[in-house]
Design a protein around this motif. Sequence first.
Motif, mmCIF file in Angstrom:
data_model
loop_
_atom_site.group_PDB
_atom_site.id
_atom_site.type_symbol
_atom_site.label_atom_id
_atom_site.label_comp_id
_atom_site.label_asym_id
_atom_site.label_seq_id
_atom_site.Cartn_x
_atom_site.Cartn_y
_atom_site.Cartn_z
ATOM 1 N N VAL A 262 0.840 -1.204 0.000
ATOM 2 C CA VAL A 262 0.000 0.000 0.000
ATOM 3 C C VAL A 262 0.874 1.254 0.000
ATOM 4 O O VAL A 262 0.622 2.209 -0.752
ATOM 5 C CB VAL A 262 -0.949 -0.009 1.223
ATOM 6 C CG1 VAL A 262 -1.611 1.357 1.391
ATOM 7 C CG2 VAL A 262 -1.998 -1.085 1.068
ATOM 8 N N ALA A 263 1.915 1.259 0.830
ATOM 9 C CA ALA A 263 2.816 2.410 0.879
ATOM 10 C C ALA A 263 3.516 2.614 -0.463
ATOM 11 O O ALA A 263 3.643 3.748 -0.949
ATOM 12 C CB ALA A 263 3.841 2.213 1.993
ATOM 13 N N THR A 264 3.955 1.520 -1.060
ATOM 14 C CA THR A 264 4.626 1.609 -2.366
ATOM 15 C C THR A 264 3.675 2.137 -3.430
ATOM 16 O O THR A 264 4.044 2.996 -4.243
ATOM 17 C CB THR A 264 5.156 0.227 -2.783
ATOM 18 O OG1 THR A 264 6.076 -0.241 -1.790
ATOM 19 C CG2 THR A 264 5.866 0.297 -4.123
ATOM 20 N N SER A 265 2.442 1.621 -3.450
ATOM 21 C CA SER A 265 1.469 2.063 -4.459
ATOM 22 C C SER A 265 1.118 3.537 -4.267
ATOM 23 O O SER A 265 0.910 4.269 -5.248
ATOM 24 C CB SER A 265 0.210 1.201 -4.389
ATOM 25 O OG SER A 265 -0.418 1.318 -3.125
ATOM 26 N N ASN A 266 1.050 3.992 -2.995
ATOM 27 C CA ASN A 266 0.766 5.417 -2.752
ATOM 28 C C ASN A 266 1.904 6.292 -3.272
ATOM 29 O O ASN A 266 1.655 7.341 -3.903
ATOM 30 C CB ASN A 266 0.561 5.653 -1.253
ATOM 31 C CG ASN A 266 -0.761 5.088 -0.758
ATOM 32 O OD1 ASN A 266 -1.702 4.916 -1.538
ATOM 33 N ND2 ASN A 266 -0.841 4.803 0.533
ATOM 34 N N GLU A 267 3.154 5.882 -2.999
ATOM 35 C CA GLU A 267 4.293 6.652 -3.502
ATOM 36 C C GLU A 267 4.317 6.644 -5.025
ATOM 37 O O GLU A 267 4.588 7.672 -5.659
ATOM 38 C CB GLU A 267 5.599 6.065 -2.954
ATOM 39 C CG GLU A 267 5.804 6.290 -1.462
ATOM 40 C CD GLU A 267 7.182 5.858 -1.012
ATOM 41 O OE1 GLU A 267 8.174 6.398 -1.549
ATOM 42 O OE2 GLU A 267 7.264 4.968 -0.147
#
Length: 536
Positions: A262-267
């Motif tokens: 999720v963090a990677t996709s947000n970035e």
Amino acid sequence: MIRAFSILWFAVFVPIILLILPTGINPIQLLNEWFSADFHKQTYRVKFELVTNQLLELPQDQWQNKINSYAPHFGYPIELQKLDDYQYDPELHQALNNGDIEFLFGDPMALVQRVGNSNQVLYFALNESSELAVLNQAKGSLFLAIEDLHRFPQEEWQQRLETQVTHVPFRVKLKSYQALSSEAQAAIGDKSNEMVAFFGTSGLIELLAPVSEDIWLHVEDNLSSTTQMKHISAIIVAFFLIVSFALFMWVYPLWRDLKRLVATSNEFGNGVLSKRASTSKLSVISQLSESFNHMADNIEKLIAGQKDLTNSIAHDLRTPLYRLRFALEMMEDEETPDAQKQKYRNTAYSSIEDLDHLINQTLLLSRYNRVADINHFSHSCFAQELLTEVDYFKLEHTDLDTHFYCSPDLKDQQLFLDNKGLMRAVKNLLANASRFAETTITISFLIEDEHYKIWVEDDGKGIPSKHAEKIFEPFQQLDNDERNSDKGHGLGLAIVKQIMVLHKGQVSVRESDSNGALFELSWPVHALSPSNHEEM
């Protein structure tokens, strides 16, 4: 994570609890009860009829004696009970009033039926009760213990008994009848000379065996019910903790990897296009991470390609626009001779045509970059249309020796394809070949290795293998470093590539037999059908 863990925890333990605990909603117990009832009712129906008929032939005050005479011949208890004793269950009481055979799923399991129209119920036990089972197991030991006591004077019995039971996990005492509990006295009843078993106040089975006229050998579990419950509770809690820990060890890595994803996709969504998901191959979501990275790679390439395309279009637009502006300025200059003005007009018209051609090619590339539209696909005899196009090409290029070969199997075959798109790909290849061919161009349409193939080859100077992939990218021209629009804009082969992608095929180039270039369009025979394209 707490919510996911809670859902999984309940999903695992609720069925386990329902299957383990002997509750009324235990599915295994319900099935066992249903099958047992059906089997035993059919098995014992005849026995009930025989016993009932025997009883009905006698006066009711003789029924108990008759049952007592039958009892030694049955492995499990057979009794007469009062109908009113079953009023605790209205449904069961009503069934007995109707004369039905009813199954009691308890300890022990039993069958019951009303005897005629009397207030008596015939009771057949189908297995040993817990008390009877414990009593049968202990009878021999109790007999030996009592026999051993009788070898000594009565005043030494207690001491002898304490010596015998030192290492036995039971509490064994000698008690007078008056010292027995009310439950014990009720269990003895009129069986003053028999060994009996009963449930004591602790909820455990206790045993009584007559030693003399007023003295009984009393045996009970040395562990209290509270201690046993503590042990059982500790085992259950340990089981729940172990399984819960195993569930946590499965959920936590999943939750952790999902949070990272999720963090990677947000970035990535915020513009950091180089960001990629990193998970172990042993992770549950490893395939999801790989799919995300593959998608991210494609998006990054697409955006980079769009930037390059935008820059290339801007570059190719600038040259004709500059020429057009210069021509217009020169035509407005009064000092420019009329002959020169005509040349500038021709330059303006040429620049406008270049702009129109560039825009049309860009729109074509944009169209074929989109997902295939089923409306553009239809069945057609492509071989015949390809032959017609080759004939037109021969008329336009009489200076070239053009040959066409078509496999006999394809001459009249109907193919499902984007006829206009595939024909444009062929035209672009023919136009490209006409620029570089010395004398000969050969077009072939054949089927090979379960693939349809179109070959366009020339006898020109060929294409170096190191540039075999580069030439299919937009605005890539090997012989036009100065971006001369007279030699095209480098979109023709890019359009060909996209058309083949829409047909689930590919385009490639290699050296021809005449040392020129051989372009091959290839797409699978069975990959294209109306049903397949409806799913695209």
